[in-house]
Design a protein around this motif. Structure first.
Motif, PDB file in Angstrom:
ATOM      1  N   THR A 171       0.831  -1.213   0.000  1.00 51.20           N
ATOM      2  CA  THR A 171       0.000   0.000   0.000  1.00 51.20           C
ATOM      3  C   THR A 171       0.863   1.260   0.000  1.00 51.20           C
ATOM      4  O   THR A 171       0.525   2.261  -0.653  1.00 51.20           O
ATOM      5  N   ASN A 172       1.973   1.230   0.708  1.00 52.49           N
ATOM      6  CA  ASN A 172       2.868   2.382   0.714  1.00 52.49           C
ATOM      7  C   ASN A 172       3.412   2.667  -0.686  1.00 52.49           C
ATOM      8  O   ASN A 172       3.437   3.822  -1.132  1.00 52.49           O
ATOM      9  N   TYR A 173       3.815   1.611  -1.397  1.00 53.08           N
ATOM     10  CA  TYR A 173       4.260   1.785  -2.778  1.00 53.08           C
ATOM     11  C   TYR A 173       3.112   2.311  -3.649  1.00 53.08           C
ATOM     12  O   TYR A 173       3.303   3.200  -4.491  1.00 53.08           O
ATOM     13  N   ALA A 174       1.920   1.749  -3.453  1.00 52.23           N
ATOM     14  CA  ALA A 174       0.773   2.138  -4.276  1.00 52.23           C
ATOM     15  C   ALA A 174       0.431   3.619  -4.106  1.00 52.23           C
ATOM     16  O   ALA A 174       0.152   4.322  -5.088  1.00 52.23           O
ATOM     17  N   LEU A 175       0.454   4.093  -2.896  1.00 55.29           N
ATOM     18  CA  LEU A 175       0.112   5.499  -2.648  1.00 55.29           C
ATOM     19  C   LEU A 175       1.164   6.430  -3.249  1.00 55.29           C
ATOM     20  O   LEU A 175       0.827   7.513  -3.774  1.00 55.29           O
ATOM     21  N   GLN A 176       2.423   6.034  -3.200  1.00 53.20           N
ATOM     22  CA  GLN A 176       3.458   6.842  -3.844  1.00 53.20           C
ATOM     23  C   GLN A 176       3.231   6.908  -5.353  1.00 53.20           C
ATOM     24  O   GLN A 176       3.389   7.975  -5.971  1.00 53.20           O
ATOM     25  N   SER A 177       2.847   5.795  -5.940  1.00 51.61           N
ATOM     26  CA  SER A 177       2.557   5.768  -7.365  1.00 51.61           C
ATOM     27  C   SER A 177       1.367   6.662  -7.706  1.00 51.61           C
ATOM     28  O   SER A 177       1.426   7.457  -8.651  1.00 51.61           O
ATOM     29  N   MET A 178       0.298   6.534  -6.941  1.00 54.78           N
ATOM     30  CA  MET A 178      -0.900   7.335  -7.198  1.00 54.78           C
ATOM     31  C   MET A 178      -0.604   8.831  -7.103  1.00 54.78           C
ATOM     32  O   MET A 178      -1.041   9.626  -7.946  1.00 54.78           O
ATOM     33  N   ASP A 179       0.135   9.212  -6.087  1.00 55.60           N
ATOM     34  CA  ASP A 179       0.454  10.633  -5.900  1.00 55.60           C
ATOM     35  C   ASP A 179       1.254  11.183  -7.083  1.00 55.60           C
ATOM     36  O   ASP A 179       1.002  12.301  -7.559  1.00 55.60           O
ATOM     37  N   LEU A 180       2.217  10.404  -7.560  1.00 55.12           N
ATOM     38  CA  LEU A 180       3.017  10.846  -8.693  1.00 55.12           C
ATOM     39  C   LEU A 180       2.175  10.985  -9.959  1.00 55.12           C
ATOM     40  O   LEU A 180       2.309  11.961 -10.712  1.00 55.12           O
ATOM     41  N   ILE A 181       1.308  10.021 -10.205  1.00 54.74           N
ATOM     42  CA  ILE A 181       0.479  10.064 -11.416  1.00 54.74           C
ATOM     43  C   ILE A 181      -0.528  11.206 -11.342  1.00 54.74           C
ATOM     44  O   ILE A 181      -0.726  11.942 -12.334  1.00 54.74           O
ATOM     45  N   LEU A 182      -1.159  11.386 -10.210  1.00 54.63           N
ATOM     46  CA  LEU A 182      -2.130  12.475 -10.063  1.00 54.63           C
ATOM     47  C   LEU A 182      -1.479  13.837 -10.284  1.00 54.63           C
ATOM     48  O   LEU A 182      -2.092  14.749 -10.854  1.00 54.63           O
ATOM     49  N   HIS A 183      -0.238  13.962  -9.872  1.00 51.43           N
ATOM     50  CA  HIS A 183       0.449  15.252  -9.988  1.00 51.43           C
ATOM     51  C   HIS A 183       1.089  15.464 -11.362  1.00 51.43           C
ATOM     52  O   HIS A 183       0.961  16.556 -11.948  1.00 51.43           O
ATOM     53  N   TYR A 184       1.755  14.420 -11.882  1.00 49.93           N
ATOM     54  CA  TYR A 184       2.582  14.628 -13.068  1.00 49.93           C
ATOM     55  C   TYR A 184       1.935  14.233 -14.389  1.00 49.93           C
ATOM     56  O   TYR A 184       2.328  14.753 -15.443  1.00 49.93           O
ATOM     57  N   LEU A 185       0.961  13.330 -14.391  1.00 47.10           N
ATOM     58  CA  LEU A 185       0.375  12.928 -15.668  1.00 47.10           C
ATOM     59  C   LEU A 185      -0.321  14.086 -16.383  1.00 47.10           C
ATOM     60  O   LEU A 185      -0.132  14.249 -17.604  1.00 47.10           O
ATOM     61  N   PRO A 186      -1.122  14.917 -15.698  1.00 50.43           N
ATOM     62  CA  PRO A 186      -1.718  16.065 -16.401  1.00 50.43           C
ATOM     63  C   PRO A 186      -0.669  17.015 -16.981  1.00 50.43           C
ATOM     64  O   PRO A 186      -0.888  17.616 -18.039  1.00 50.43           O
ATOM     65  N   LYS A 187       0.467  17.137 -16.319  1.00 55.40           N
ATOM     66  CA  LYS A 187       1.550  17.974 -16.837  1.00 55.40           C
ATOM     67  C   LYS A 187       2.202  17.330 -18.052  1.00 55.40           C
ATOM     68  O   LYS A 187       2.501  17.994 -19.055  1.00 55.40           O
ATOM     69  N   LEU A 188       2.423  16.023 -17.976  1.00 55.67           N
ATOM     70  CA  LEU A 188       3.127  15.317 -19.036  1.00 55.67           C
ATOM     71  C   LEU A 188       2.344  15.331 -20.343  1.00 55.67           C
ATOM     72  O   LEU A 188       2.938  15.492 -21.419  1.00 55.67           O
TER      73      LEU A 188
END
Length: 348
Positions: free
Chosen positions: A201-218
């Motif tokens: 779950t710790n890995y999953a939340l780190q992944s989710m946070d990165l995607i939520l923040h950076y995917l719209p930018k990318l």
């Protein structure tokens, strides 16, 4: 609690470093036609020269099992380099099994025989989504029997995973979105999962946070290597998460949708997330994911991804059929399946 992942991760390095990692003089190179024709593969073949015994490059998306079987005719290799997306990596896993692979059509599984031997895989993913390089599973498609087949074995983890951010720069906007949403789904699915643990779950939340923040930018700056790096890192975290839990209901729903309607896997396994997050039947999991609900809805809106099943041509009869024939992945989820089905039908 038990967590395990044996893959050696080489992050943000030049893919050509794989030539220094291989240990034998008999290598099979598995890739896609695009990388074979654009010169990327030439740098590996020229450096390894006679060590490359064969190159398999005609790998298509969602590889058919019968086509994949035909590639096993020559197994004169001791290691595999796999460069490509999830379909390439999954094909490489099938080819890594030297010996009989038993097919169980009833349970949609492929199982290496007890006498089978396994060839080490050096995986170079070129998309940021499937994380196949970090799991012991491979997905193959049996189009003749209209089903998805899963290959699994502890020895199918890659020996090395090599991440070269520059290899993702050629991804289109659509493929960038779909593969990142696949990673996003892997992360969420590892949380609303009966096999969930603190580390996954710790890995999953780190992944989710990165995607939520950076995917719209990318998606508005596809050549930005910093954004690409963070989305690639998100796919690594997602792989480390669901490699210990498997996927769950969103993926179970996606396979028949892809088979019938041809939807890309990353889209098919993710567009139901905003609906399913409202159907979680576990207080602990709800406390983790419900705070993400608005951010998730916002992400899908920014990416113009509809969660209306009718927009994909899906009708009530097909939903009935899907739930009647759900595979074992659905049982991994913390859902009341009858209530979830009603919620999905209500949304149509």
């Amino acid at each position: 609690m038990f967590y395990y992942n044996p893959v050696k991760i080489n992050f943000d390095i030049d893919y050509i470093k794989v030539c220094e990692l291989v240990q034998t003089n008999s290598i099979l190179l598995v890739t896609s036609k695009s990388f074979y024709t654009n010169g990327v593969i030439d740098s590996i073949t020229s450096k390894l020269s006679s060590k490359i015994k064969n190159v398999v490059y005609d790998i298509r998306s969602n590889p058919d099992i019968n086509f994949t079987k035909s590639l096993k005719q020559n197994d004169d290799y001791e290691e595999i380099i796999a460069l490509g997306g999830g379909s390439v990596l999954d094909t490489a896993k099938y080819l890594a099994v030297k010996g009989v692979i038993n097919e169980d059509l009833k349970n949609n599984t492929l199982s290496p025989s007890n006498q089978a031997q396994f060839v080490p895989i050096y995986a170079i993913p070129t998309t940021s989504g499937t994380s196949s390089e970090l799991t012991k599973w491979a997905t193959l498609w049996d189009y003749k029997n209209n089903m998805k087949m899963s290959l699994m074995h502890e020895k199918l983890y890659s020996k090395h995973a090599i991440y070269d951010i520059n290899l993702t720069l050629s991804l289109s906007r659509q493929l960038t979105i779909y593969t990142a949403l696949d990673a996003f789904s892997h992360s969420i699915e590892s949380i609303w999962n009966k096999n969930e643990n603190y580390i996954s779950t710790n890995y999953a939340l780190q992944s989710m946070d990165l995607i939520l923040h950076y995917l719209p930018k990318l998606v508005d700056d596809l050549q930005n290597t910093t954004y690409r790096k963070y989305i690639t890192l998100a796919s690594v975290y997602a792989g480390l998460a669901f490699s210990n839990t498997q996927t769950a209901l969103a993926h179970a729903l996606s396979y028949p949708i892809t088979m019938k309607y041809g939807l890309a896997h990353g889209l098919a396994c993710s567009f139901t997330i905003p609906i399913l997050i409202e159907c979680i039947n576990d207080k602990h999991v709800s406390s983790i994911l419900i705070p993400y609900k608005d951010k998730i809805n916002s992400l899908f809106k920014k990416l113009n991804i509809s969660n209306n099943l009718a927009d994909y041509g899906i009708n009530r009869e097909f939903i009935d059929e899907i739930f009647l024939n759900l595979n074992s992945r659905a049982k991994n989820g913390v859902f009341d399946l009858d209530a979830t089905k009603k919620k999905i039908l209500y949304s149509l």
